[in-house]
Design a protein around this motif. Structure first.
Motif, PDB file in Angstrom:
ATOM      1  N   ARG A 119      -7.806  62.458 -15.996  1.00  0.00           N
ATOM      2  CA  ARG A 119      -8.998  62.099 -16.774  1.00  0.00           C
ATOM      3  C   ARG A 119      -9.840  63.342 -17.047  1.00  0.00           C
ATOM      4  O   ARG A 119     -10.067  64.177 -16.162  1.00  0.00           O
ATOM      5  CB  ARG A 119      -9.828  61.060 -16.024  1.00  0.00           C
ATOM      6  N   THR A 167      -5.039  58.521 -17.522  1.00  0.00           N
ATOM      7  CA  THR A 167      -6.056  59.057 -18.436  1.00  0.00           C
ATOM      8  C   THR A 167      -6.884  57.980 -19.120  1.00  0.00           C
ATOM      9  O   THR A 167      -8.006  58.225 -19.559  1.00  0.00           O
ATOM     10  CB  THR A 167      -5.385  59.903 -19.535  1.00  0.00           C
ATOM     11  N   GLY A 207      -5.490  63.147 -21.969  1.00  0.00           N
ATOM     12  CA  GLY A 207      -6.316  63.587 -20.860  1.00  0.00           C
ATOM     13  C   GLY A 207      -6.490  65.092 -20.785  1.00  0.00           C
ATOM     14  O   GLY A 207      -6.365  65.827 -21.770  1.00  0.00           O
TER      15      GLY A 207
END
Length: 705
Positions: free
Chosen positions: A486, A361, A513
């Motif tokens: 992400r 992330t 994330g």
């Protein structure tokens, strides 16, 4: 080397009434049969308790196996047997309750040494005795059809105690029948000892030796013949080692006294059961305990040691105990044994397949170590998914994804079943996949199934190609587990889609994330009040991910408040081969004061089938589909579920789909509905009990979750 067997649950609990029967079963388990290794070692458990028992893993030639427990009371009879059986069923939660040992056999149907398998069991001395005689009040419990069918088709020729009769043994058998005053021509075992040709040869030979005399249609022993057979029987201390014995399937009657009057068979006919094949003291207890405690599977196999007449002795007792144990183990192996892979644990999850999504992330405190952290956590996750019995669905073979490391853990667990890999056609992806497979090696039992989709046309369309794969993977999975990912990548979109489609999502939030955002969007306390959702912030909860996923899947099935609750009538829609599941569910519902409705039971000779079943569905508050491959092949089951779907679509009927074998749901109208997996009758009952007793409502409006 001994196999370590836990005792949280067993496939079968085997009870014997006598110590000799117990030792025969123990030895038969160790011996195996026909190339099947049997039990390597019986392990003694709880020896200082009131109900000690043995546990062993019975292994078949193909590696299939079943976990067995073996126990006995200190005395024969129903009074001594019942508390031992009840205690151990509660303690071990067996799939099947079984018994072997000895019995008296009906001379019209069973020869000495044959094995009687109970078609039904009952206590024949239940009733009222008056001045005019006995009035029976029997409670007959039929054995499950699947067990009866296997017993009816069973061959005994591959069992250790079976042996073809030699000419000498046929000669002695014929003389014994004459000595007992029986007609050997009408004896149930005649064809196993004497063919038409050998019948004539034996009689002529015995006549020539002065051992039998023939007067027209009558054949009898001479004085020399009687003396010959009396001496032979007297000297036969241990009884036979091998016999051409058969399996006889019929009613088994239990009583509280040992019988040797020769009159009981006629009395049993007058008291209501004409075709009783076996007579003993405990089979009714086995059937009653199984019925009352909700076990759908029970089986009793007992060897015939006498005919309950004045000639009763123990000469065939050892053989009968041994042959009954051999037949029982063969029955159990045909009905209960399951494929085994090294280190495999039971498939316990209510979920067929899990889609894992996520990755790094860039939001953690130590971004340089994030890949290592992700790898460690996802390998734990892969093991957890594998050990639950669920299949794994992933997309990416790249090392910065949660997918790759979850696959590694899944495969290295040694119990992983199937990995579904959804990916676009692209040289770079193919290269990574090849390296991943090379790294995983070939020494594992996990099947890797590749699902390919159109690749990107250029660099700018890569994200779209991956999103297509992820959407398709999402469609194939029953639940989603997210770790990281992400926010700027496709994981965020996939999780939004999963929410819109009401897929159960387990979003671990500790890496941040897209997964953390999914966690924060949900009102956990309102939707799942029984779940400690704070665990999703804790990396130590990852090994328990499937328990959380099971909780969410079960919650989807729970009744919204718009339906009558609790239900009073439950329609159980099932295929005939799944009768043992339906029987277990019916027994539980009955104990809870709920009426179980089956379509075929509602049929009447004066009505057409379809309107009759439709009326039964209309009368139900809850419709339970026991889905399986057999269900998918049944036209009648399809008719039932279509009727239920119509009522469900207009909000008139609560509908649960419970998958018994992990097969795909076929009717289009049912595919989007929640389903849960229950691979055993016990798991089915546990699931339904939880659904009925829990008041937590299921989420109904995706946009408001």
């Amino acid at each position: 080397m001994a196999v370590d067997v836990g005792v949280d649950a067993v496939d079968a609990l085997i009870i014997t009434a006598l110590k000799e029967e117990y030792e025969a079963a123990r030895s038969a388990g160790l011996a195996g049969y026909a190339g099947h290794p049997g039990v390597a070692t019986w392990e003694e458990r709880e020896p200082d308790s009131l109900t000690p028992f043995l546990v062993g893993t019975y292994v078949l030639a193909d590696g299939s196996r079943m976990t067995l427990a073996l126990a006995r009371p200190t005395r024969m009879g129903a009074t001594a047997t019942a508390p031992v059986v009840s205690t151990l069923v509660e303690r071990l939660r067996p799939r099947c309750l079984a018994m072997c040992g000895v019995c008296a056999g009906n001379p019209a149907d069973a020869a000495l040494g044959d094995v009687v398998v109970a078609e039904l069991a009952y206590a024949y001395d239940e009733g009222k005795r008056t001045q005019d005689g006995f009035e029976g009040d029997h409670r007959q419990i039929p054995a499950p059809d699947g067990w009866v069918r296997v017993a009816q088709d069973m061959e005994t020729t591959d069992l250790p105690s079976f042996g073809e009769a030699s000419s000498y043994e046929a000669r002695i058998w014929l003389m014994e029948r004459l000595y007992a005053g029986e007609d050997p021509r009408r004896h149930p075992a005649r064809t196993r000892f004497l063919s038409q040709a050998s019948w004539t040869e034996q009689i002529q030979s015995l006549q020539a030796e002065g051992l039998v005399i023939r007067e027209g249609a009558a054949l009898s022993l001479t004085t020399a013949g009687s003396a010959y057979i009396e001496q032979l029987v007297y000297d036969d201390l241990d009884g036979p080692r091998e016999l051409p014995f058969a399996v006889i399937v019929g009613p088994m009657a239990s009583g509280n006294v040992v019988v040797k009057d020769g009159l009981t068979w006629d009395r049993l006919k007058r008291w209501g059961v004409r075709s009783v094949a076996g007579l003993e003291m405990e089979s009714a207890v086995i059937a009653q305990v199984a019925h009352r405690l909700g076990l759908s599977d029970w089986v009793v196999a007992k060897g015939v040691m006498d005919h309950a007449d004045p000639r009763k002795d123990d000469r065939y007792k050892e053989f009968a105990a041994r042959s009954s144990a051999e037949v029982l183990f063969k029955l159990l192996s045909k009905r209960l044994a399951s494929p085994h892979r090294p280190g495999q644990t039971g498939a316990t999850s209510r979920i067929r397949s899990v889609y894992v999504v996520g990755g790094v992330t860039g939001e953690t405190t130590y971004p340089d170590f994030e890949k290592s952290q992700l790898a460690h956590i996802c390998e734990q996750l892969g093991r957890a998914v594998a050990e639950s019995g669920a299949e794994l669905v992933v997309c990416s073979p790249f090392p910065d994804s949660a997918d790759l490391h979850t696959v590694i853990g899944y495969v290295q667990s040694g119990v992983g079943r199937i990995v579904h890999l959804h990916s676009p056609r692209h040289p770079e992806v193919a290269e990574k996949q090849a390296k991943m497979l090379e790294m995983l090696g070939t020494g594992h039992n996990t099947e890797i199934r590749n699902w390919y989709y159109p690749g990107p046309e250029d660099e700018d369309s890569k994200a779209q190609a991956w999103l297509l794969c992820q959407i398709q993977a999402l469609e194939e999975a029953d639940a989603v587990i997210a770790i990281g990912g992400r926010v700027s990548k496709t994981a965020s979109t996939v999780l939004h889609l999963a929410e819109a489609r009401r897929k159960p999502i387990v979003p671990f939030a500790f890496l941040g994330g897209a997964s953390r955002r999914a966690y924060q969007r949900r009102d956990w306390a309102r939707l799942y009040p029984a779940l400690d959702h704070r665990r999703l912030m804790d990396r130590d909860a990852v090994p328990h991910a499937m328990e959380i996923a099971d909780h969410l899947v079960t919650a989807r099935l729970r009744a919204p408040h718009s339906y009558r609750w609790p239900p009073r009538r439950v329609f159980i829609s099932r295929a005939r081969p799944d009768a043992q599941f339906a029987q277990a569910l019916e027994a539980y519902l009955s104990s809870a004061g709920i009426t179980a409705v089956f379509g075929e039971r509602e049929l009447r000779p004066d009505r057409m089938v379809n309107p009759t079943i439709e009326d039964a569905v209309l009368s139900a508050d809850l419709f339970v589909v026991l889905w399986s491959r057999s269900y998918a092949l049944s036209r009648f089951c399809y008719d039932e579920i279509e009727l239920a779907l119509r009522r469900h679509d207009v909000g008139e009927l609560q509908l649960w789909i419970i998958n018994l074998d992990g097969s795909d749901i076929v009717p289009p109208g049912a595919r989007s509905l929640p389903q849960a997996l229950a691979r055993t009758p016990q798991a089915l009952v546990a699931l339904v009990r939880e659904l009925l007793e829990h008041t937590e409502p299921a989420p109904t409006v995706p946009g408001r979750e």
